[in-house]
Scaffold this motif. Structure first.
Motif, PDB file in Angstrom:
ATOM      1  N   VAL A 168       0.864  -1.428  -0.216  1.00 11.78           N
ATOM      2  CA  VAL A 168      -0.320   0.282   0.321  1.00 11.78           C
ATOM      3  C   VAL A 168       1.109   1.154   0.367  1.00 11.78           C
ATOM      4  O   VAL A 168       2.207   1.535   0.495  1.00 11.78           O
ATOM      5  CB  VAL A 168      -0.640   0.035   1.512  1.00 11.78           C
ATOM      6  N   ASP A 169       0.860   2.713  -0.245  1.00 12.61           N
ATOM      7  CA  ASP A 169       1.150   3.589  -0.529  1.00 12.61           C
ATOM      8  C   ASP A 169       1.307   4.328   1.202  1.00 12.61           C
ATOM      9  O   ASP A 169       0.379   3.629   2.192  1.00 12.61           O
ATOM     10  CB  ASP A 169       0.304   4.418  -1.267  1.00 12.61           C
ATOM     11  N   ARG A 170       1.759   5.346   1.401  1.00 12.37           N
ATOM     12  CA  ARG A 170       1.592   5.935   2.621  1.00 12.37           C
ATOM     13  C   ARG A 170       0.177   6.465   3.093  1.00 12.37           C
ATOM     14  O   ARG A 170       0.498   6.348   4.255  1.00 12.37           O
ATOM     15  CB  ARG A 170       2.674   7.210   2.238  1.00 12.37           C
ATOM     16  N   ASP A 171      -0.248   6.823   1.499  1.00 14.51           N
ATOM     17  CA  ASP A 171      -1.765   7.752   2.246  1.00 14.51           C
ATOM     18  C   ASP A 171      -2.355   6.630   2.295  1.00 14.51           C
ATOM     19  O   ASP A 171      -3.402   6.714   3.851  1.00 14.51           O
ATOM     20  CB  ASP A 171      -1.938   8.541   1.247  1.00 14.51           C
ATOM     21  N   GLU A 172      -2.436   5.331   1.771  1.00 13.50           N
ATOM     22  CA  GLU A 172      -3.171   4.161   2.754  1.00 13.50           C
ATOM     23  C   GLU A 172      -2.974   3.292   4.095  1.00 13.50           C
ATOM     24  O   GLU A 172      -3.654   3.402   4.982  1.00 13.50           O
ATOM     25  CB  GLU A 172      -3.355   3.085   1.367  1.00 13.50           C
ATOM     26  N   ALA A 173      -1.157   3.435   4.345  1.00 18.37           N
ATOM     27  CA  ALA A 173      -1.096   3.099   5.631  1.00 18.37           C
ATOM     28  C   ALA A 173      -1.578   3.998   6.510  1.00 18.37           C
ATOM     29  O   ALA A 173      -2.168   3.371   7.609  1.00 18.37           O
ATOM     30  CB  ALA A 173      -0.095   3.495   5.097  1.00 18.37           C
ATOM     31  N   ARG A 174      -1.299   5.508   6.129  1.00 15.46           N
ATOM     32  CA  ARG A 174      -2.242   6.745   6.961  1.00 15.46           C
ATOM     33  C   ARG A 174      -3.162   6.063   7.616  1.00 15.46           C
ATOM     34  O   ARG A 174      -3.595   5.998   8.860  1.00 15.46           O
ATOM     35  CB  ARG A 174      -1.810   8.390   7.215  1.00 15.46           C
ATOM     36  N   ARG A 175      -4.483   5.279   6.446  1.00 17.96           N
ATOM     37  CA  ARG A 175      -5.811   5.450   7.072  1.00 17.96           C
ATOM     38  C   ARG A 175      -5.806   4.003   7.619  1.00 17.96           C
ATOM     39  O   ARG A 175      -6.825   4.661   8.502  1.00 17.96           O
ATOM     40  CB  ARG A 175      -5.950   5.641   5.191  1.00 17.96           C
ATOM     41  N   VAL A 222       4.892   4.514  14.562  1.00 19.09           N
ATOM     42  CA  VAL A 222       6.107   6.042  14.441  1.00 19.09           C
ATOM     43  C   VAL A 222       6.396   6.711  13.505  1.00 19.09           C
ATOM     44  O   VAL A 222       6.633   8.064  13.088  1.00 19.09           O
ATOM     45  CB  VAL A 222       6.775   5.530  16.036  1.00 19.09           C
ATOM     46  N   ARG A 223       6.755   5.854  12.446  1.00 19.31           N
ATOM     47  CA  ARG A 223       7.887   6.242  11.251  1.00 19.31           C
ATOM     48  C   ARG A 223       6.780   6.904  10.279  1.00 19.31           C
ATOM     49  O   ARG A 223       6.798   7.714   9.874  1.00 19.31           O
ATOM     50  CB  ARG A 223       7.986   4.867  10.346  1.00 19.31           C
ATOM     51  N   LEU A 224       5.088   6.997  10.517  1.00 21.62           N
ATOM     52  CA  LEU A 224       4.143   7.741   9.559  1.00 21.62           C
ATOM     53  C   LEU A 224       3.971   9.017  10.691  1.00 21.62           C
ATOM     54  O   LEU A 224       2.948   9.459  10.149  1.00 21.62           O
ATOM     55  CB  LEU A 224       3.151   6.637   9.266  1.00 21.62           C
ATOM     56  N   HIS A 225       4.713   9.423  12.034  1.00 22.51           N
ATOM     57  CA  HIS A 225       4.358  10.437  12.980  1.00 22.51           C
ATOM     58  C   HIS A 225       2.959  10.445  12.872  1.00 22.51           C
ATOM     59  O   HIS A 225       2.367  11.542  13.121  1.00 22.51           O
ATOM     60  CB  HIS A 225       4.834  11.713  11.974  1.00 22.51           C
ATOM     61  N   ILE A 226       1.887   9.200  13.529  1.00 16.17           N
ATOM     62  CA  ILE A 226       0.892   9.302  13.459  1.00 16.17           C
ATOM     63  C   ILE A 226       1.067   9.069  15.053  1.00 16.17           C
ATOM     64  O   ILE A 226       1.288   8.411  15.730  1.00 16.17           O
ATOM     65  CB  ILE A 226       0.281   8.107  13.444  1.00 16.17           C
ATOM     66  N   LEU A 227       1.601  10.069  16.052  1.00 15.95           N
ATOM     67  CA  LEU A 227       1.734  10.365  17.066  1.00 15.95           C
ATOM     68  C   LEU A 227       0.413  10.433  18.189  1.00 15.95           C
ATOM     69  O   LEU A 227       1.470   9.776  19.246  1.00 15.95           O
ATOM     70  CB  LEU A 227       1.767  11.887  17.836  1.00 15.95           C
ATOM     71  N   ASP A 228      -0.740  10.143  18.301  1.00 12.99           N
ATOM     72  CA  ASP A 228      -1.440  10.142  18.888  1.00 12.99           C
ATOM     73  C   ASP A 228      -1.577   8.202  18.719  1.00 12.99           C
ATOM     74  O   ASP A 228      -2.668   7.429  20.049  1.00 12.99           O
ATOM     75  CB  ASP A 228      -3.034  10.050  18.502  1.00 12.99           C
ATOM     76  N   LEU A 229      -1.001   7.525  18.133  1.00  7.99           N
ATOM     77  CA  LEU A 229      -1.008   6.217  17.592  1.00  7.99           C
ATOM     78  C   LEU A 229      -0.348   5.860  18.611  1.00  7.99           C
ATOM     79  O   LEU A 229       0.221   4.214  18.482  1.00  7.99           O
ATOM     80  CB  LEU A 229      -1.670   5.331  16.640  1.00  7.99           C
ATOM     81  N   SER A 230       1.060   6.265  18.289  1.00  7.67           N
ATOM     82  CA  SER A 230       2.392   5.664  19.089  1.00  7.67           C
ATOM     83  C   SER A 230       1.991   5.070  20.214  1.00  7.67           C
ATOM     84  O   SER A 230       3.104   4.676  20.844  1.00  7.67           O
ATOM     85  CB  SER A 230       3.620   6.625  18.482  1.00  7.67           C
TER      86      SER A 230
END
Length: 125
Positions: free
Chosen positions: A83-90, A106-114
């Motif tokens: 999947v691409d970066r946006d799909e992984a974040r979604r 963490v690598r995608l900088h989704i702080l509230d999920l880390s």
């Protein structure tokens, strides 16, 4: 001068044929090794890059996504799709868990999920 070759023509010709057969055998082996080296190099040059964000798929009907990984994660299973970066974040934002080894959140900088949710036992203290 020391001459260890036989003096007669018949034995000299036999030796020449024998050594010519060995030279042919060695040449065939050299060609096979060179071909194998060319194939290995071609494979190295044309190997596709690993996906940046693979999603591990489950077993069963529809093979639902199970976990998001980073592309270099050694824990990615055999059943996955890129999947691409946006799909992984979604997918992570929708609640699909990220791998605990490579931590794609963490690598995608989704702080509230880390920050992993605490268990009910530690929250009661």
């Amino acid at each position: 001068m020391f001459d260890d070759l036989p003096p007669d023509l018949d034995r000299l010709e036999t030796l020449r044929v024998w050594h010519a057969l060995w030279i042919q055998r060695i040449d065939r082996k050299i060609a096979a090794v060179q071909q194998r080296e060319r194939e290995v190099e071609h494979g190295r040059r044309t190997r596709p890059k690993p996906p940046e964000w693979p999603v591990e798929l489950g077993i069963g009907d529809g093979r639902p996504p199970v976990q998001v990984h980073a592309g270099d994660c050694h824990m990615t299973g055999k059943r996955h799709r890129p999947v691409d970066r946006d799909e992984a974040r979604r997918l992570l934002a929708a609640g699909l868990p990220g791998c605990t080894h490579c931590q794609p959140d963490v690598r995608l900088h989704i702080l509230d999920l880390s920050v992993r949710p605490t268990s009910p036992l530690t929250a009661a203290r």
